[in-house]
Each structure stands twice: as structure tokens, then as C-alpha cells.
Design a protein around this motif. Structure first.
Motif, PDB file in Angstrom:
ATOM      1  N   UNK A  93      53.566 124.151  42.727  1.00 18.42           N
ATOM      2  CA  UNK A  93      53.292 124.845  43.672  1.00 18.42           C
ATOM      3  C   UNK A  93      52.116 126.101  43.456  1.00 18.42           C
TER       4      UNK A  93
ATOM      5  N   UNK B 283      49.544 108.265  44.120  1.00 22.09           N
ATOM      6  CA  UNK B 283      49.097 108.623  45.298  1.00 22.09           C
ATOM      7  C   UNK B 283      48.560 109.697  45.969  1.00 22.09           C
ATOM      8  N   UNK B 284      47.924 110.581  47.189  1.00 29.72           N
ATOM      9  CA  UNK B 284      47.163 111.966  47.125  1.00 29.72           C
ATOM     10  C   UNK B 284      47.827 112.972  46.137  1.00 29.72           C
ATOM     11  N   UNK B 285      47.818 113.266  45.173  1.00 27.77           N
ATOM     12  CA  UNK B 285      48.620 113.836  44.422  1.00 27.77           C
ATOM     13  C   UNK B 285      47.093 114.634  43.500  1.00 27.77           C
ATOM     14  N   UNK B 286      47.422 115.577  42.894  1.00 28.00           N
ATOM     15  CA  UNK B 286      46.041 116.538  42.340  1.00 28.00           C
ATOM     16  C   UNK B 286      46.526 115.844  40.783  1.00 28.00           C
ATOM     17  N   UNK B 287      45.300 115.000  39.919  1.00 27.36           N
ATOM     18  CA  UNK B 287      45.828 115.414  38.757  1.00 27.36           C
ATOM     19  C   UNK B 287      46.013 115.929  38.026  1.00 27.36           C
ATOM     20  N   UNK B 288      45.862 117.181  38.073  1.00 28.27           N
ATOM     21  CA  UNK B 288      46.557 118.550  37.246  1.00 28.27           C
ATOM     22  C   UNK B 288      47.811 118.813  37.131  1.00 28.27           C
TER      23      UNK B 288
ATOM     24  N   UNK C  17      50.156 115.030  49.239  1.00 33.92           N
ATOM     25  CA  UNK C  17      50.578 113.840  48.807  1.00 33.92           C
ATOM     26  C   UNK C  17      51.760 115.064  47.764  1.00 33.92           C
ATOM     27  N   UNK C  18      51.435 115.853  47.301  1.00 36.45           N
ATOM     28  CA  UNK C  18      52.771 116.542  46.540  1.00 36.45           C
ATOM     29  C   UNK C  18      53.971 117.594  47.705  1.00 36.45           C
TER      30      UNK C  18
ATOM     31  N   UNK D 172      50.172 125.949  40.953  1.00 37.65           N
ATOM     32  CA  UNK D 172      48.709 125.178  40.178  1.00 37.65           C
ATOM     33  C   UNK D 172      48.645 124.996  41.296  1.00 37.65           C
ATOM     34  N   UNK D 173      48.847 124.526  41.830  1.00 35.70           N
ATOM     35  CA  UNK D 173      47.867 123.983  42.920  1.00 35.70           C
ATOM     36  C   UNK D 173      47.674 125.080  44.266  1.00 35.70           C
ATOM     37  N   UNK D 174      48.132 126.059  44.699  1.00 35.80           N
ATOM     38  CA  UNK D 174      47.324 126.556  45.087  1.00 35.80           C
ATOM     39  C   UNK D 174      46.585 128.132  44.992  1.00 35.80           C
ATOM     40  N   UNK D 175      46.546 128.245  43.701  1.00 35.25           N
ATOM     41  CA  UNK D 175      46.379 129.579  43.344  1.00 35.25           C
ATOM     42  C   UNK D 175      44.489 128.975  42.646  1.00 35.25           C
TER      43      UNK D 175
ATOM     44  N   UNK E 259      49.827 115.642  38.117  1.00 37.42           N
ATOM     45  CA  UNK E 259      50.968 114.719  37.862  1.00 37.42           C
ATOM     46  C   UNK E 259      51.831 115.507  36.752  1.00 37.42           C
TER      47      UNK E 259
ATOM     48  N   UNK F 277      52.067 108.795  40.539  1.00 42.03           N
ATOM     49  CA  UNK F 277      50.538 108.123  39.918  1.00 42.03           C
ATOM     50  C   UNK F 277      49.415 107.615  40.739  1.00 42.03           C
TER      51      UNK F 277
END
Lengths: 303, 224
Positions: free
Chosen positions: B219, B74-79, B11-12, B221-224, B81, B72
């Protein structure tokens, strides 16, 4: 005959509660990340719980034979009923409690009260694993996150795709190990036969779709606030440990291992903001639940 | 097969590609504004430029609305958003800033303060053009940052955007020094006009820098 029917009803109730309660912890991350819809997540949970119960759940017969050999149907019913009451009361007063820990406490208490020839060495290995497993889960999660953080990312999106596929697999394996361990223990308490297994499978369906589905998204999203790597590592660590426990025929709470892994993942970062209060409450629950259940098993059931 | 493809959707990544459309629109608006500055003594050119930028701004608004919806749902990590929604707001604000500039230039012309052959005015146009050129480079780098998948390259682009923003700050400061020096000989509307344009050009570069920071933050926050 009465006790046979009661036992089947209690197995149904206990499995329904466990599958409804554990569904969000198993498939929540995949639903929270919107990899799966709520319905697909629930279906995956049902498949995981059922497969685990059918393929490996019978291993818990050894556990029951070591804890409460030669138990009568009345005693089996009393133990299951007490476990359900403890679980429901804890749920109503919002205290996190593991049904498998509570059930083991009750079985040990009842076995001692009725002098059923409980294997002390087995009880020690169960208690030892209950101490070792959370520590191991936290350590595994801690180092896995450290390793992941150190790795240089060449392609961000490929990495995320990998996490997503892994989360989906782990959602299934996590449900599988819960089916093999906790649900297997409940079914084995009542005697692992075709009737109890079929009743348990139908209870899994009803528990997942009636009790579990509502909490999936909320729990999943809260779980998912931990980032992809943390959610993946926490699920992986708990799945591995519960599977090892199932292999050794030792009951181990899936949520216990997951909570410890979440904690381990949380403390692995250099800068962290962790609230210890929820962990301390859960830790208190781990100590209180088996001891309280043991007392109930020893005093109440023996009356 | 369809379900498996759905699982592999990041999603991102999709949100970043959609966001890129707004940056492309901003770059188009930038080109229109350069044309307006090149021919700023021609009312027709100013009007046409302003209309074109207005339609680009409308297009950007509708894309921003759609991207917000996708974030809001899609397949997006809520943290992340909130960060993604902020990215859309910043990108849309950049296009809004171009529309403001275009309107301000037209308005000033119609208020009987057209740009003339006076040397000072040439200097103003040169200042604005150098800021627009920096914005063009910054927008190109933001677009690259949204499309690439290598973290080290994104870090490098972020540094380059920050350096462009710094250059913009220096030009803006020099512009203000000049404006305050010339203020006694100026109508208050002219003062307001130049001051507003300087601020907005700087806001565009600030927006590019903020956007690159947000992209990096999402990036990491989603990767680490």
C-alpha cells in the motif's frame, strides 16, 4: 514538382518516426498499468497526435516563419532529410535524441547559411525555454510529489482510481501536445496545408501501429516502476510545459520535459537510489543534438 | 461504459479481496484445529478434522494459483508484483501449516502415542489452544487489513498483529522451556511432536505478521 513530392515523402517519414518513437512515452504509463490494452493505447495515441496536430499544430507556422522565412522547397527538403538522417543514426547508435531540437538546430543553421532573415530574438526565446523547461519540469514534479506524500490518505483505493483516470487523461493530453508541437513543427517545415496535414495524419497511423506498438508495454512498464504518483506527476509536468511551449509557438521536446520531471520526482524522496548516468547521457544529448544539427545545417546544407 | 468500468478497476484491491479468501480458509482451518485439540483423545474426531483441513488446504492451493495468475496478468503495478506474489505464498503457507498440524496430531495418535489424562499433556493442550486462539485473533486482523482502505487503520492493525505475535513467541518460549525440562522422561517421538507443533503454531503467527507487513508495504509503495 520533384521537390514537392520529396517534401511530402519526407514529412511522412519524419512524422512516422516521431509518432512511433513518442507513443510509448505518451501512453506507455497507461498501458504499463494495464488500464489500456496495447491496441487501445495505440488508438489513443493516434487520436491525441492527430487532434493536437489539427487543432494547434498550425501554431508552428509562426515558429517556421521566425526560423526560416522564405525557404525554398529544396531547402525545406534538405532540412527534413538531414533531421531524419540524424534521428535514425542517433537511434541506431542508441543515443537519445529529440527530433524537434535537432530540427530547430538544422533550421537555424540553414537560415544563417542562406542569410534568410532569421529572427534572433525568437531563437533566444527557444534556447531560453529549452533551459527553463527541464528545470521547471523538475521543480514542478519535485514539489508535487512532496505535496502528495504529505497528504493523509483516507481511502487508498479511491486515490488509486483517481490516479488511473488521471493517467488516462494525461496519456491523451501528452499525445495531444506532441501532435501540436513536434509533429506540428515537422508539418509546418514543409508548409502547413491540406496535403501535408493529410500525409501527416496517415503517417501518424502507420508510425503508431507499425513502429510504436512494440515498445509500448516494455517502456510503459519501465516507466511504471516509478509508482502511480511519479508517473502521473511526470506526465502532468511535461504535458503542461509542452502545452505552454505550443501556446507560445516554441518547439519543445516532450521527452526532454518528461525526463526532467522524472528526475524531479525521483529526487523528491528523502531516501533515494538514483542512477545519474542515464540522465547525464540524455543531458549530453540535449546539448549535442542542436549544436550538431546547427553545424550540419550551416555547413552541409549550404554546400 | 464497460471500458470505463475496466479503467476504474484497481487490480491491487481485487488481489487483496481474493487473498482474503485464503485467510478465511485459514480461519476455518483454525476452528477445525481447535475442535481437534478439544477432542484430541478421539481418533475419529482427529481423522475427520484432518480430512476437513486437507480439503481446505486444497481449496487454498487452487485459490492461490488463481490469484497468482491474476497478479501476473491483471491491472497491477509492476513494481509491487513481487510483493503481491509473496503475499499469496505467505497466506497459502499459513493454511499449509494448519494441515501439517492436523496431520501431525493424527500421525502421533496412530503411532500409539495418543494424548492421555496425564497432567503434562493437559498442559500441552492448553499451550496449543492459547496459541491457536492468538492465531484466530491475528487472522481476523489480517482479514480486516486486507479489506479496509484507511492507511492509519492498517497501521494500527499491523501493530496489534505484531503484539499478538510477540505474545505467541512468549508462549512458545515457555513451551520449549517446559519441553526441555520434561525431555528426559519423554520418548523422542513425543519430543519431536511437541517441538514441531510449537514451531508450526509460531510459524502461523509469524505468517500473519509477515502478511500484514507485506500488505502495508504494497500500500505504501502504490500510494506515496
Amino acid at each position: 514538382m520533384v521537390f514537392e513530392l520529396l517534401l511530402i515523402a519526407l514529412v511522412f517519414l519524419a512524422v512516422m518516426l516521431v509518432s512511433g518513437n513518442n507513443l510509448s512515452a505518451c501512453v506507455g504509463p497507461a498501458v504499463g498499468a494495464r488500464i489500456l490494452s496495447k491496441r487501445a493505447g495505440a488508438f489513443l495515441g493516434v487520436v491525441g497526435f492527430t487532434t493536437g496536430l489539427l487543432l494547434q499544430g498550425w501554431g508552428m507556422i509562426n515558429s517556421i516563419n521566425s526560423l526560416i522565412p522564405n525557404a525554398t522547397m529544396q531547402l525545406q527538403s534538405e532540412v527534413l532529410m538531414a533531421a531524419i538522417v540524424v534521428f535514425v543514426v542517433a537511434h541506431l547508435v542508441r543515443v537519445p535524441l529529440s527530433l524537434s531540437m535537432s530540427l530547430v538546430g538544422l533550421l537555424v543553421g540553414a537560415a544563417l547559411a542562406h542569410n534568410l532573415g532569421l529572427q534572433a530574438s525568437y531563437v533566444f526565446s527557444v534556447v531560453a525555454l529549452w533551459f527553463i523547461a527541464p528545470i521547471a519540469a523538475a521543480i514542478v514534479a519535485f514539489y508535487l510529489i512532496r505535496v502528495i506524500s504529505r497528504q493523509k490518505v483516507r481511502n487508498i483505493w479511491r486515490r488509486i482510481r483517481f490516479y488511473k483516470v488521471l493517467l488516462l487523461i494525461l496519456a491523451f493530453t501528452s499525445a495531444y501536445t506532441t501532435g501540436a508541437n513536434t509533429i506540428g513543427l515537422i508539418v509546418a517545415t514543409a508548409g502547413f496545408n491540406i496535403t501535408t496535414v493529410l500525409v501527416a495524419v496517415s503517417a501518424v497511423f502507420i508510425g503508431v501501429f507499425c513502429l510504436g506498438e512494440g515498445a509500448i508495454r516494455r517502456v510503459g512498464e519501465e516507466f511504471y516502476l516509478m509508482r502511480y504518483s511519479n508517473a502521473t506527476v511526470a506526465l502532468a509536468a511535461s504535458t503542461i510545459l509542452v502545452e505552454v511551449a505550443s501556446f507560445l509557438n516554441i518547439p519543445l521536446s516532450n521527452t526532454q520535459a518528461t525526463t526532467a520531471a522524472v528526475f524531479g520526482a525521483g529526487i523528491s524522496y528523502k531516501s533515494k537510489f538514483l542512477s545519474l548516468k542515464p540522465y547525464l547521457i540524455i543531458l549530453g544529448g540535449w546539448i549535442v543534438a542542436p549544436l550538431l544539427s546547427f553545424s550540419i545545417g550551416y555547413f552541409l546544407i549550404s554546400i | 461504459m464497460k471500458s470505463f468500468k475496466r479503467i476504474l478497476v484497481v487490480g491491487e484491491e481485487n488481489i487483496f479481496s481474493e487473498l482474503c479468501q485464503i485467510i478465511v480458509i485459514a480461519a476455518e482451518a483454525n476452528t477445525k484445529l481447535i475442535d481437534m485439540l478439544d477432542d484430541c483423545k478421539n481418533e475419529k474426531c482427529l481423522d475427520e478434522g484432518m480430512q476437513a483441513i486437507r480439503s481446505l488446504e486444497n481449496k487454498s492451493d487452487s485459490i492461490a494459483f488463481k490469484v497468482n495468475e491474476d497478479i501476473t496478468s491483471g491491472a497491477v503495478s509492476p513494481n509491487i508484483l513481487e510483493h503481491l506474489l509473496e503475499c499469496v505464498r505467505v497466506a497459502d503457507d499459513i493454511v499449509d501449516a494448519y494441515y501439517y498440524q492436523a496431520r501431525e496430531m493424527c500421525r502421533m495418535y496412530k503411532a500409539n502415542f495418543p494424548y492421555t489424562e496425564v497432567i503434562e499433556e493437559d498442559q500441552w493442550i492448553a499451550t496449543f489452544k492459547s496459541l491457536v486462539e492468538l492465531a484466530e485473533q491475528a487472522l481476523g486482523k489480517v482479514k480486516q487489513a486486507l479489506l479496509i482502505s484507511d492507511l492509519s487503520e492498517i497501521l494500527q492493525l499491523r501493530k496489534e498483529i505484531a503484539s499478538l505475535e510477540q505474545q505467541g513467541d512468549e508462549i512458545k518460549d515457555k513451551g520449549f522451556d517446559f519441553l526441555y525440562r520434561e525431555a528426559p522422561q519423554m520418548h523422542y517421538l513425543q519430543f519431536y511432536h511437541y517441538s514441531g507443533l510449537l514451531h508450526k503454531f509460531d510459524a502461523i503467527l509469524d505468517g500473519c505478521e509477515d502478511l500484514s507487513d507485506l500488505v502495508l508495504s504494497v500500500i505504501t509503495s502504490i500510494i506515496k
